[in-house]
Write a protein that holds these residues in place. Sequence first.
Motif, PDB file in Angstrom:
ATOM      1  N   SER A 275       0.840  -1.197   0.000  1.00 19.13           N
ATOM      2  CA  SER A 275       0.000   0.000   0.000  1.00 19.13           C
ATOM      3  C   SER A 275       0.876   1.249   0.000  1.00 19.13           C
ATOM      4  N   PRO A 276       0.283   2.429  -0.256  1.00 16.57           N
ATOM      5  CA  PRO A 276       1.084   3.665  -0.189  1.00 16.57           C
ATOM      6  C   PRO A 276       1.761   3.840   1.168  1.00 16.57           C
ATOM      7  N   ARG A 277       1.066   3.475   2.252  1.00 17.60           N
ATOM      8  CA  ARG A 277       1.656   3.600   3.593  1.00 17.60           C
ATOM      9  C   ARG A 277       2.882   2.702   3.730  1.00 17.60           C
ATOM     10  N   ASN A 278       2.753   1.433   3.364  1.00 17.29           N
ATOM     11  CA  ASN A 278       3.869   0.497   3.499  1.00 17.29           C
ATOM     12  C   ASN A 278       5.001   0.822   2.547  1.00 17.29           C
ATOM     13  N   THR A 279       4.643   1.319   1.363  1.00 19.98           N
ATOM     14  CA  THR A 279       5.668   1.738   0.405  1.00 19.98           C
ATOM     15  C   THR A 279       6.500   2.886   0.974  1.00 19.98           C
ATOM     16  N   THR A 280       5.828   3.816   1.659  1.00 19.43           N
ATOM     17  CA  THR A 280       6.538   4.936   2.284  1.00 19.43           C
ATOM     18  C   THR A 280       7.471   4.446   3.374  1.00 19.43           C
ATOM     19  N   ILE A 281       6.985   3.521   4.202  1.00 20.87           N
ATOM     20  CA  ILE A 281       7.798   2.990   5.301  1.00 20.87           C
ATOM     21  C   ILE A 281       9.074   2.349   4.758  1.00 20.87           C
ATOM     22  N   VAL A 282       8.911   1.471   3.778  1.00 12.71           N
ATOM     23  CA  VAL A 282      10.065   0.740   3.234  1.00 12.71           C
ATOM     24  C   VAL A 282      10.983   1.680   2.460  1.00 12.71           C
ATOM     25  N   GLY A 283      10.409   2.445   1.546  1.00 16.32           N
ATOM     26  CA  GLY A 283      11.214   3.297   0.664  1.00 16.32           C
ATOM     27  C   GLY A 283      11.972   4.372   1.410  1.00 16.32           C
ATOM     28  N   LEU A 284      11.292   5.072   2.315  1.00 23.92           N
ATOM     29  CA  LEU A 284      11.931   6.167   3.021  1.00 23.92           C
ATOM     30  C   LEU A 284      12.977   5.650   4.015  1.00 23.92           C
TER      31      LEU A 284
END
Length: 453
Positions: free
Chosen positions: A392-401
């Motif tokens: 999800s956008p939330r999990n993508t942010t967590i991993v990517g950032l």
Amino acid sequence: MKQCNYSREALFQLSGIPPLGMSISLALQHLVAMIVGCVTPAIIIANALGLPQSERVLLIQVSLVMSAVTTLIELFPIGGKLGSGLPVMFGISFAYLPSMQAIVGGGDIATIAGAMVIGGIVAAVVGVFVKKIRRFFPPIITGTVVFTIGLSLYPTAINYMAGGAGNTYEVVVLRKGLTSALVHGSWQNWAVAAFTLIVVMVMSNKGKGICKLAAILLGMIAGYIVAAVFGMVDLSEVRDAAWFSLPRFMHFGIKFEFSACIALALLFAINAIQAIGDLTATTVGGLNREPTDQELQGGIVTYGLTNVLSAFFGSLPTATYSQNVGIVTTNKVVNRVVFALAGGFLLLAGLIPKFSAILTTIPQCVLGGATITVFSTIAMTGMKLIASETISPRNTTIVGLSAALGVGISQSSSALSQFPESITIIFGKTPVVIATIMAVLLNLILPQENKDQ
């Protein structure tokens, strides 16, 4: 009933005595799967420190011995509580390697040992409160950390494939071409590394049975032979090594350095949670049930305390070995006699300095060609953990950032040059610490998404 316990069926039960011949062959299967991974971190750290030959041998020796001791305690709990009682293998973990490399850049084995004492205590505390703490480390967090660890190890593998961490060797020219073969970045180093890598890949993808299982070991043996042809192998030090020796208590000493303790303590907490995954995978895959709270608690607490014990002998940090968990889920063999034999073989290897001395002769280009596949597997294991949750956008942010900040700052550590040196050591030398902290914080701060949405 006794006949049943001594039959082949005992292989698929925790207790009972299976046939000796089958037990030994299955134990060797587990040993082959983990022996290279168990000794490689010790070899890399010894090279980074430039330890004399005797201490290189000792570091490998004690790492093997304490891996065996940890495995045996986990298999047969002390007092019924200190240990999981589950069929698992413990060995020296690559997960700590990036942080240990940062520590030895300005420290020594004693500094690692001091950080292990603190980290082991942290892991034991996690084990005591495992049910309450576990919710702070979902797969999206542990996956991000494991993925970042894999990424941070790639430069180590590449430097080793080139012949060492940017070093040239001082050698006596015994024949034409020998000197160039031992220079960092030479074509001979790359040729041997590429050959080793090709053998590992072919065995991993086309091999069957023991050849597939021992792909890395067979690749290193093949690379070792080719390296010997190029004159990269020196066995002169092996002759001086003893045939039997016990580990030495406090040989390397213990030194507590704040930044090193913080860095390893975070990793121990994360790896304690990761160990829960391995223990769960073992029981689900081999015993068709979930582990009990007592098994998980005993396993994690023991993981922490045995690392504290290992620190006093100069061993590097241990952890569960996922490749051995994979064997259990494949063949369903869970009998503790099999794993005790594997631990016994590991212990025997550690008590023979000759064996450890031979391992120190492995050229760095061979290690690089073999371990780059291990490091890539670590990164992809992290990706699998991440993918087990919704992308999800939330999990993508967590991993990517988290990965971006961790890897970015470690690759440009001069960005922290105006901060105290301790801050640079904790946050600037390895991406794992920042990635871990950011992943945990973002998971707590960012609002949970509506699953229906």
